[in-house]
Design a protein around this motif. Structure first.
Motif, PDB file in Angstrom:
ATOM      1  N   PRO A  44       0.828  -1.210   0.000  1.00  0.00           N
ATOM      2  CA  PRO A  44       0.000   0.000   0.000  1.00  0.00           C
ATOM      3  C   PRO A  44       0.861   1.258   0.000  1.00  0.00           C
ATOM      4  CG  PRO A  44      -0.767  -1.582   1.646  1.00  0.00           C
ATOM      5  CD  PRO A  44       0.553  -2.086   1.141  1.00  0.00           C
ATOM      6  N   VAL A  45       0.380   2.271  -0.690  1.00  0.00           N
ATOM      7  CA  VAL A  45       1.128   3.523  -0.828  1.00  0.00           C
ATOM      8  C   VAL A  45       0.285   4.659  -0.291  1.00  0.00           C
ATOM      9  CG1 VAL A  45       2.227   5.113  -2.444  1.00  0.00           C
ATOM     10  CG2 VAL A  45       2.330   2.649  -2.860  1.00  0.00           C
ATOM     11  N   ARG A  46       0.870   5.457   0.566  1.00  0.00           N
ATOM     12  CA  ARG A  46       0.185   6.645   1.057  1.00  0.00           C
ATOM     13  C   ARG A  46       0.085   7.676  -0.052  1.00  0.00           C
ATOM     14  NH1 ARG A  46       3.136   8.691   6.270  1.00  0.00           N
ATOM     15  NH2 ARG A  46       1.513  10.264   6.077  1.00  0.00           N
ATOM     16  N   ARG A  47      -0.995   8.420  -0.054  1.00  0.00           N
ATOM     17  CA  ARG A  47      -1.208   9.462  -1.060  1.00  0.00           C
ATOM     18  C   ARG A  47      -1.442  10.783  -0.331  1.00  0.00           C
ATOM     19  NH1 ARG A  47      -5.799   8.013  -4.903  1.00  0.00           N
ATOM     20  NH2 ARG A  47      -4.801   9.643  -6.128  1.00  0.00           N
ATOM     21  N   PRO A  48      -0.371  11.415   0.129  1.00  0.00           N
ATOM     22  CA  PRO A  48      -0.533  12.616   0.954  1.00  0.00           C
ATOM     23  C   PRO A  48      -1.172  13.784   0.210  1.00  0.00           C
ATOM     24  CG  PRO A  48       1.778  12.256   0.407  1.00  0.00           C
ATOM     25  CD  PRO A  48       1.043  11.028  -0.017  1.00  0.00           C
ATOM     26  N   CYS A  93     -17.851  12.264   3.396  1.00  0.00           N
ATOM     27  CA  CYS A  93     -17.203  11.411   2.398  1.00  0.00           C
ATOM     28  C   CYS A  93     -15.751  11.805   2.161  1.00  0.00           C
ATOM     29  CB  CYS A  93     -17.998  11.469   1.090  1.00  0.00           C
ATOM     30  SG  CYS A  93     -17.319  10.438  -0.245  1.00  0.00           S
ATOM     31  N   PHE A  94     -15.486  13.108   2.051  1.00  0.00           N
ATOM     32  CA  PHE A  94     -14.125  13.533   1.747  1.00  0.00           C
ATOM     33  C   PHE A  94     -13.218  13.427   2.968  1.00  0.00           C
ATOM     34  CE2 PHE A  94     -15.928  14.917  -2.154  1.00  0.00           C
ATOM     35  CZ  PHE A  94     -14.876  15.010  -3.046  1.00  0.00           C
ATOM     36  N   ALA A  95     -13.749  13.599   4.155  1.00  0.00           N
ATOM     37  CA  ALA A  95     -12.927  13.368   5.349  1.00  0.00           C
ATOM     38  C   ALA A  95     -12.552  11.894   5.449  1.00  0.00           C
ATOM     39  CB  ALA A  95     -13.679  13.818   6.596  1.00  0.00           C
ATOM     40  N   TRP A  96     -13.497  11.032   5.197  1.00  0.00           N
ATOM     41  CA  TRP A  96     -13.236   9.595   5.207  1.00  0.00           C
ATOM     42  C   TRP A  96     -12.238   9.215   4.124  1.00  0.00           C
ATOM     43  CZ3 TRP A  96     -17.312   5.397   3.550  1.00  0.00           C
ATOM     44  CH2 TRP A  96     -16.798   4.124   3.847  1.00  0.00           C
ATOM     45  N   SER A  97     -12.422   9.771   2.938  1.00  0.00           N
ATOM     46  CA  SER A  97     -11.516   9.480   1.832  1.00  0.00           C
ATOM     47  C   SER A  97     -10.115  10.012   2.101  1.00  0.00           C
ATOM     48  CB  SER A  97     -12.073  10.082   0.538  1.00  0.00           C
ATOM     49  OG  SER A  97     -11.272   9.760  -0.571  1.00  0.00           O
ATOM     50  N   ALA A  98     -10.016  11.170   2.754  1.00  0.00           N
ATOM     51  CA  ALA A  98      -8.706  11.722   3.092  1.00  0.00           C
ATOM     52  C   ALA A  98      -7.964  10.803   4.055  1.00  0.00           C
ATOM     53  CB  ALA A  98      -8.876  13.111   3.705  1.00  0.00           C
ATOM     54  N   TYR A  99      -8.676  10.296   5.035  1.00  0.00           N
ATOM     55  CA  TYR A  99      -8.045   9.371   5.980  1.00  0.00           C
ATOM     56  C   TYR A  99      -7.530   8.124   5.269  1.00  0.00           C
ATOM     57  CZ  TYR A  99      -7.892   5.346   9.079  1.00  0.00           C
ATOM     58  OH  TYR A  99      -7.511   4.188   9.698  1.00  0.00           O
ATOM     59  N   ALA A 104      -3.000   4.808   3.521  1.00  0.00           N
ATOM     60  CA  ALA A 104      -2.746   3.791   2.489  1.00  0.00           C
ATOM     61  C   ALA A 104      -3.808   2.692   2.520  1.00  0.00           C
ATOM     62  CB  ALA A 104      -1.354   3.195   2.640  1.00  0.00           C
ATOM     63  N   ARG A 105      -5.047   3.085   2.737  1.00  0.00           N
ATOM     64  CA  ARG A 105      -6.156   2.138   2.708  1.00  0.00           C
ATOM     65  C   ARG A 105      -6.809   2.159   1.334  1.00  0.00           C
ATOM     66  NH1 ARG A 105      -8.173   1.161   7.835  1.00  0.00           N
ATOM     67  NH2 ARG A 105      -9.448  -0.419   6.794  1.00  0.00           N
ATOM     68  N   PRO A 106      -7.539   1.106   0.963  1.00  0.00           N
ATOM     69  CA  PRO A 106      -8.234   1.105  -0.340  1.00  0.00           C
ATOM     70  C   PRO A 106      -9.218   2.268  -0.418  1.00  0.00           C
ATOM     71  CG  PRO A 106      -8.196  -1.101   0.603  1.00  0.00           C
ATOM     72  CD  PRO A 106      -7.682  -0.179   1.669  1.00  0.00           C
TER      73      PRO A 106
END
Length: 271
Positions: A44-48, A93-99, A104-106
């Motif tokens: 998994p790769v983090r996407r900062p 949704c965007f807070a969840w997606s940011a986390y 590095a979660r799906p």
């Protein structure tokens, strides 16, 4: 006498059972390799960048909502607006997606992110094309002048979040996640909003300010037959917009990602 050195030793041949077992093993290994999820092969790769951008969108929606709550005495009326409800969905949704991008979660299911994208796009388009358009029969430009705080919240909820959601989809989200069947499924919430607005208006006394949240849903002005016609027109437009989002998602290019710094440069980018 027989010379023992001249005797031939027969070659051992693999049994048929062993050959079949080997071929089955090879086929099984190939099948397992082909069906192994990418997450099990590529770490998994983090996407900062995506995480920070999505967090900013969530904060923009949250800020607009907090400002509206602070200056609106009638919270029941405030939360009846499609704009407020869709921006709550954007913030969550965007807070969840940011986390998930930071950890590095799906990513979240495209069915969910596509729905939120459609709803906030409807919010922005209806506001700028219809409600603030003097030539529109549903214009709301005759309302009292807004103060500075409300002006800021209005731009955050009707302009910043729709544009931010669109940019995130186009620049930071993998394409071809939307399916044609999603377009119809996404319309469930807008069509459920219709009876909510009509029932709420019917329960309020005639002449109550904000009895119906939008002019095209005002039964006093158009009657139920007019509301049915407006629903058909707006519903068709929303469905066309949903289909357009799916069509664009099928053909838009994949966002560029940094190359794999571990593998040689000729291997190509990370998948």
């Amino acid at each position: 006498m027989i010379d023992p050195t001249s005797a031939r030793v027969p070659r051992s041949r693999p049994s048929q059972a062993t050959s079949h077992a080997s071929s089955r093993y090879a086929r099984g290994a190939a099948f397992a390799s082909a069906h192994t999820p990418a997450s099990a092969v590529v770490p998994p790769v983090r996407r900062p960048v995506a995480a920070i951008f999505r967090l900013l969108i969530a904060l923009a929606a949250l800020t607009g909502l907090v400002l509206d709550i602070a200056i609106t005495p009638d919270l029941g009326r405030l939360f009846s607006y499609f704009t407020v409800q869709t921006n709550i969905a954007v913030a969550v949704c965007f807070a969840w997606s940011a986390y998930r991008a930071w950890a590095a979660r799906p990513p979240i299911s495209p069915r969910i992110t596509g729905a939120v994208l459609l709803y906030i796009a409807i919010t922005g388009l209806v506001y700028h094309v219809i409600l603030t358009n003097d030539s529109s029969s549903f214009s709301m430009t005759g309302t009292p002048e807004h103060d500075t705080v409300r002006t800021v919240s209005t731009h955050l909820l009707h302009t910043v979040t729709p544009i931010g959601a669109a940019l995130d989809w186009l620049l930071l989200t993998a394409p071809r996640g939307f399916r044609w069947r999603h377009a119809a499924q996404w319309l469930a919430y807008p069509f459920l909003y219709l009876p909510f607005a009509l029932i709420r208006g019917a329960l309020l006394a005639p002449g109550t300010e904000g009895r119906y949240p939008y002019p095209f849903l005002d039964v006093d002005l158009h009657g139920y037959a007019g509301i049915a016609l407006n629903t058909l027109i707006f519903g068709s437009a929303f469905y066309a917009l949903a289909l357009l989002l799916v069509a664009i998602d099928q053909v838009r290019p994949h966002p560029r990602r940094p190359e794999n710094r571990i593998s040689p440069s000729g291997i190509g980018p990370l998948k």
